[in-house]
Design a protein around this motif. Sequence first.
Motif, short mmCIF file in Angstrom:
data_model
loop_
_atom_site.label_atom_id
_atom_site.label_comp_id
_atom_site.label_asym_id
_atom_site.label_seq_id
_atom_site.Cartn_x
_atom_site.Cartn_y
_atom_site.Cartn_z
N ARG A 170 -8.13 30.27 0.53
CA ARG A 170 -8.51 31.60 1.05
C ARG A 170 -9.14 32.48 -0.01
O ARG A 170 -10.07 33.23 0.28
CB ARG A 170 -7.28 32.31 1.60
N SER A 171 -8.62 32.39 -1.25
CA SER A 171 -9.16 33.26 -2.30
C SER A 171 -10.61 32.88 -2.66
O SER A 171 -11.32 33.69 -3.25
CB SER A 171 -8.27 33.22 -3.54
N ILE A 172 -11.02 31.69 -2.29
CA ILE A 172 -12.42 31.27 -2.48
C ILE A 172 -13.22 31.55 -1.20
O ILE A 172 -14.35 32.03 -1.25
CB ILE A 172 -12.49 29.75 -2.79
N PRO A 224 -10.91 33.67 -8.79
CA PRO A 224 -11.69 33.22 -7.62
C PRO A 224 -13.18 33.50 -7.72
O PRO A 224 -14.00 32.65 -7.38
CB PRO A 224 -11.06 33.99 -6.47
N LEU A 225 -13.57 34.68 -8.20
CA LEU A 225 -15.00 35.00 -8.27
C LEU A 225 -15.74 34.09 -9.25
O LEU A 225 -16.89 33.71 -9.01
CB LEU A 225 -15.22 36.47 -8.61
N ALA A 226 -15.08 33.71 -10.34
CA ALA A 226 -15.70 32.76 -11.27
C ALA A 226 -15.88 31.41 -10.60
O ALA A 226 -16.89 30.73 -10.79
CB ALA A 226 -14.85 32.63 -12.53
N SER A 227 -14.91 31.02 -9.80
CA SER A 227 -15.00 29.74 -9.07
C SER A 227 -16.11 29.77 -8.04
O SER A 227 -16.83 28.79 -7.86
CB SER A 227 -13.67 29.42 -8.40
N VAL A 228 -16.28 30.91 -7.36
CA VAL A 228 -17.36 31.04 -6.37
C VAL A 228 -18.71 30.97 -7.07
O VAL A 228 -19.62 30.28 -6.61
CB VAL A 228 -17.21 32.36 -5.57
N ALA A 229 -18.84 31.62 -8.21
CA ALA A 229 -20.10 31.57 -8.96
C ALA A 229 -20.42 30.15 -9.39
O ALA A 229 -21.58 29.71 -9.32
CB ALA A 229 -20.02 32.50 -10.18
N ALA A 230 -19.42 29.40 -9.80
CA ALA A 230 -19.64 28.01 -10.19
C ALA A 230 -20.07 27.17 -8.99
O ALA A 230 -20.95 26.30 -9.11
CB ALA A 230 -18.37 27.42 -10.81
N LEU A 231 -19.48 27.41 -7.84
CA LEU A 231 -19.88 26.70 -6.62
C LEU A 231 -21.32 26.98 -6.24
O LEU A 231 -22.06 26.09 -5.84
CB LEU A 231 -18.99 27.11 -5.45
N GLU A 232 -21.73 28.23 -6.37
CA GLU A 232 -23.10 28.62 -6.01
C GLU A 232 -24.13 27.83 -6.80
O GLU A 232 -25.20 27.52 -6.28
CB GLU A 232 -23.31 30.11 -6.26
#
Length: 193
Positions: A58-60, A30-38
């Motif tokens: 939810r995990s995002i 999830p944290l890698a996915s959030v970083a990509a979204l940012e």
Amino acid sequence: MDLVLIRHPAVAIDAGVCYGRSDVALADAPLASVAALEGKLKLPAPDVVWSSPLTRCRSIAEPWAAQWARQVSVDPRLQEMDFGAWEQQRWDDIDRALLDDWAADLHHARAHGGESVAQFGARVATWFDERQTEAGDGCAHVVTHAGVIRVLASLALRVPLEQTLLWSIDFAGVVWLRRREPGVAWTLVRWNA
């Protein structure tokens, strides 16, 4: 008011499998996915973050909201459509006649025993109707599913769902809608950014 709709990132399930309301995990952390979204585009900070209760959203949503010291509001109306007996089945393995019957009456058929598109749309519309009554210039981020995003776009932009079903939305895609004041039509700021 801004409504920023974020589709969950790719899931850890084979391509071609119907997973609708099934609770499947993300393919990446999830944290890698959030970083990509940012890094995708500059979004306004949220006043509130909403999420489907399914793990892939939810995990995002939780680390996404934490960046702005926001809590996540989880709402089951933001879940993907329930495909009943077709859940976790390969689309190619589902009886072609059943798929054809469903396509012939897209809004009302329930060959799979889950939700009809009309039932799904009505569920999502109740959530959207509540947002319509909210005043102010706030911004809501919503981490949800492609089907929910298409229904919300259809409602907000007042276009037929059949039209938004043709609009592609990638995993981790962003749809940004804006309404200047209550009662005024929504406009599309970005699609699949």
